[in-house]
Design a protein around this motif. Structure first.
Motif, PDB file in Angstrom:
ATOM      1  N   SER A   1      43.086  41.438  41.078  1.00  0.00           N
ATOM      2  CA  SER A   1      43.219  42.679  41.757  1.00  0.00           C
ATOM      3  C   SER A   1      42.327  42.809  42.944  1.00  0.00           C
ATOM      4  O   SER A   1      42.664  43.540  43.812  1.00  0.00           O
ATOM      5  CB  SER A   1      42.117  43.840  40.873  1.00  0.00           C
ATOM      6  N   GLY A   2      41.738  41.646  43.348  1.00  0.00           N
ATOM      7  CA  GLY A   2      41.069  41.598  44.709  1.00  0.00           C
ATOM      8  C   GLY A   2      42.179  40.806  45.688  1.00  0.00           C
ATOM      9  O   GLY A   2      41.490  40.785  46.843  1.00  0.00           O
TER      10      GLY A   2
ATOM     11  N   LEU B   1      42.500  43.127  48.838  1.00  0.00           N
ATOM     12  CA  LEU B   1      41.564  42.850  49.882  1.00  0.00           C
ATOM     13  C   LEU B   1      41.530  41.570  50.657  1.00  0.00           C
ATOM     14  O   LEU B   1      41.152  41.703  51.849  1.00  0.00           O
ATOM     15  CB  LEU B   1      40.031  43.113  48.914  1.00  0.00           C
TER      16      LEU B   1
ATOM     17  N   TRP C   1      37.852  31.978  48.530  1.00  0.00           N
ATOM     18  CA  TRP C   1      38.773  32.458  47.415  1.00  0.00           C
ATOM     19  C   TRP C   1      39.324  31.399  46.717  1.00  0.00           C
ATOM     20  O   TRP C   1      39.202  31.142  45.381  1.00  0.00           O
ATOM     21  CB  TRP C   1      39.326  33.657  47.930  1.00  0.00           C
TER      22      TRP C   1
ATOM     23  N   LEU D   1      36.263  37.543  40.392  1.00  0.00           N
ATOM     24  CA  LEU D   1      36.158  38.631  40.465  1.00  0.00           C
ATOM     25  C   LEU D   1      34.743  39.082  41.270  1.00  0.00           C
ATOM     26  O   LEU D   1      34.699  40.308  41.658  1.00  0.00           O
ATOM     27  CB  LEU D   1      35.874  38.974  38.792  1.00  0.00           C
ATOM     28  N   LEU D   2      34.040  38.399  41.071  1.00  0.00           N
ATOM     29  CA  LEU D   2      32.836  38.578  41.990  1.00  0.00           C
ATOM     30  C   LEU D   2      33.010  38.597  43.216  1.00  0.00           C
ATOM     31  O   LEU D   2      32.514  39.421  43.955  1.00  0.00           O
ATOM     32  CB  LEU D   2      31.796  37.452  41.802  1.00  0.00           C
TER      33      LEU D   2
ATOM     34  N   THR E   1      35.851  39.493  44.485  1.00  0.00           N
ATOM     35  CA  THR E   1      36.309  40.782  44.835  1.00  0.00           C
ATOM     36  C   THR E   1      35.504  41.961  45.306  1.00  0.00           C
ATOM     37  O   THR E   1      35.627  42.651  46.095  1.00  0.00           O
ATOM     38  CB  THR E   1      37.127  41.242  43.660  1.00  0.00           C
ATOM     39  N   ILE E   2      34.292  42.179  44.518  1.00  0.00           N
ATOM     40  CA  ILE E   2      33.138  43.112  44.583  1.00  0.00           C
ATOM     41  C   ILE E   2      32.447  42.774  45.905  1.00  0.00           C
ATOM     42  O   ILE E   2      32.362  43.772  46.834  1.00  0.00           O
ATOM     43  CB  ILE E   2      32.209  42.993  43.583  1.00  0.00           C
ATOM     44  N   ILE E   3      32.208  41.688  46.314  1.00  0.00           N
ATOM     45  CA  ILE E   3      31.776  41.266  47.823  1.00  0.00           C
ATOM     46  C   ILE E   3      32.908  41.611  48.627  1.00  0.00           C
ATOM     47  O   ILE E   3      32.143  42.066  49.634  1.00  0.00           O
ATOM     48  CB  ILE E   3      31.475  39.896  47.564  1.00  0.00           C
TER      49      ILE E   3
ATOM     50  N   LEU F   1      34.870  43.893  48.832  1.00  0.00           N
ATOM     51  CA  LEU F   1      35.104  45.268  48.783  1.00  0.00           C
ATOM     52  C   LEU F   1      34.011  45.973  49.733  1.00  0.00           C
ATOM     53  O   LEU F   1      34.085  46.728  50.518  1.00  0.00           O
ATOM     54  CB  LEU F   1      35.021  46.030  47.497  1.00  0.00           C
ATOM     55  N   VAL F   2      32.615  45.398  49.387  1.00  0.00           N
ATOM     56  CA  VAL F   2      31.496  45.737  50.139  1.00  0.00           C
ATOM     57  C   VAL F   2      31.554  45.315  51.686  1.00  0.00           C
ATOM     58  O   VAL F   2      31.577  46.129  52.437  1.00  0.00           O
ATOM     59  CB  VAL F   2      30.198  45.392  49.528  1.00  0.00           C
TER      60      VAL F   2
END
Length: 497
Positions: free
Chosen positions: A371-372, A375, A416, A453-454, A456-458, A460-461
């Motif tokens: 998903s990321g 990004l 990544w 996945l972690l 991906t959140i970073i 996104l921020v």
């Protein structure tokens, strides 16, 4: 209009009396209205909105013993009002063509033609693999190749077709509309629904029961998150004064999906062959299955170098090359970032479809972990394109800023890929990563997948923070409009690659 000279103030053309005023030593000129007017400057058939053309008058015939009275010249073009062409008059002056735009338009025609040919070749290959799969029942071998060929087909035929259309319009001098997209939440809802369908099918062991439907779902799980990212960026930048056109967006997206993929594949293949030649124990079979017992520690180390060092350097450099052609014409750093992000999304679409198809039996799980990827590639290519903008359009600190943008993209990509390569590390780290699992009942994740996945959140921020910073520091000097997106100073041909 300037006031008339004393000799014309009372002429019928200005609403005055029909008699001509007296000049010292001259008799009055009684009938001035019959003098035919001279066409307006600079030639016949021109007029100016809001102003009547001042005709100009010829000199008067001399009286015996007197020299002729000089004629009054026609008034020149009024500032701010261009002359309008009227049918039947002489040829209107033409605006000179932009040689740079013409060159890119020609390159666009050539490259979009090559993309169309590549798309047709990929379509033929996809047809052959479908035929072989249906006759031999060897789905596991040929299905990923079929899906990958379909991805190349879409990039070549759809992307090349749109680039061909925009290239022709550019050569004809036709403008392009400003880029606008639907709200990002529409694509986000589409992704959530598609992923939920995949997880339900996987839980009921129907994930690959009907391969055509599975192929469509694989494409959608790659497209929706990428478009969500792009629409979110446009939404966050809606208050900034900037614009870009569909022509430039088409160039960026298609170049990333075609030229970026091609160059990255060739360079990474060359690097892999060099590693194989340098390492005596390197086995090419380990590229597809690093867990194979024949893959020794030295081979796995080279694979980590390939994934965490060479791939980031190559991919982050070549993804936005199509946008680099436009760097001299971009209106702001925001436009450079959005077009670079579009190129990265194009690259991501083809790559992600390939990764999901390789794990097609568990495709929903792979799609969730990937998903990321939009990004990763979109943000990275956007930063590199912003670096190109600094190198070509700014003077202060341009080398440092350009290099910093590129270095950020490379380090982000290296982090990544390094998280995805933890299982290749020697004992005890590698085996421990492979054995650890988080089981949620309907789906399970490995340690490396949780780290991705972690990230991906970073990312996104970081993406939101970077976009907000761009909105505060980069704006066009004038408000954007549909006409300004492709005006005479900024219009540029879309280069189909």
């Amino acid at each position: 209009m300037p006031p008339a000279t004393p000799g014309y103030a009372h002429s019928p053309a200005y609403g005055g009396s029909p008699s001509y005023p007296f000049y010292p030593g001259y008799p009055p000129y009684a009938n001035y209205a019959g003098v035919p007017p001279v066409p307006t400057w600079p030639g016949p058939g021109y007029w100016y909105p809001g102003y009547s053309p001042y005709p100009g008058y010829p000199g008067y015939s001399p009286y015996p013993g007197y020299s002729p009275y000089p004629g009054y010249p026609a008034w020149p073009a009024w500032p701010g009002y261009p002359a309008h062409w009227q049918p039947g008059s002489a040829a209107a002056p033409q605006r000179p063509r932009d040689n740079y735009q013409v060159m890119l338009g020609i390159i666009g025609l050539i490259c979009s033609g090559l993309a169309l040919l590549a798309g047709l070749g990929s379509l033929v290959l996809a047809g052959i693999t479908v035929l072989v799969t249906s006759t031999s029942r060897s789905t596991g071998t040929f299905y990923p190749l079929t899906v990958q060929s379909l991805a190349y087909t879409c990039a070549g035929l759809i992307g090349g077709g749109f680039c061909l259309y925009h290239s022709i319009r550019s050569l004809l001098g036709k403008p392009s509309h400003v880029l606008k997209m639907p709200p990002f939440w529409i694509f986000l809802i589409g992704y959530v629904v598609t992923l939920a369908i995949g997880l339900v099918l996987q839980a009921t062991h129907q994930a690959v029961a009907f391969l055509p439907a599975t192929t469509v779902l694989i494409f959608l799980t790659a497209i929706f998150p990428a478009l969500t990212l792009l629409a979110l960026g446009l939404h966050l930048l809606r208050q900034a004064r900037w614009s870009t056109s569909w022509r430039r967006f088409t160039l960026a997206l298609t170049s990333g999906a075609t030229m970026g993929i091609l160059f990255a594949s060739l360079l990474e293949l060359s690097a892999t062959l060099l590693l194989a030649a340098a390492g005596s124990n390197f086995n090419l079979a380990c590229l597809n299955d690093p867990s194979n017992p024949v893959c020794q520690t030295g081979t796995k180390t080279l694979l980590i170098v390939l994934a965490a060092v060479i791939a980031p350097l190559v991919e982050e450099t070549v993804k936005p090359l199509g946008v680099a052609l436009l760097s001299g014409r971009l209106t702001s750093g925001i436009e450079a970032f959005i077009l670079g992000m579009s190129a990265g999304i194009g690259f991501d679409l083809v790559e992600t479809i390939g990764y999901i198809s390789m794990g097609y039996s568990d495709w929903a799980h792979v799609a969730l972990v990937r998903s990321g990827a939009g990004l990763l590639h979109g943000l990275g290519a956007g930063m590199v394109a912003l670096g190109w903008y600094h190198l070509s359009r700014t003077k202060q600190r341009r080398l440092r800023l350009g290099f910093a943008c590129w270095l950020y993209a490379v380090l982000q990509h290296a982090l990544w890929n390094a998280c995805g390569s933890l299982s290749l590390l020697p004992e005890p780290v590698g085996p421990a990563v492979q054995s650890w699992q988080l089981n949620l009942g309907f789906i399970s994740f490995g340690l490396d997948e949780l780290l991705i996945l972690l990230l991906t959140i970073i990312f996104l921020v970081l993406f939101i923070l970077i976009v907000r910073w761009l909105r505060a520091h980069y704006q066009e000097p004038t408000p954007a409009s549909a006409g300004a997106a492709d005006s005479s100073s900024g219009r540029l041909a879309a280069v189909g690659v």
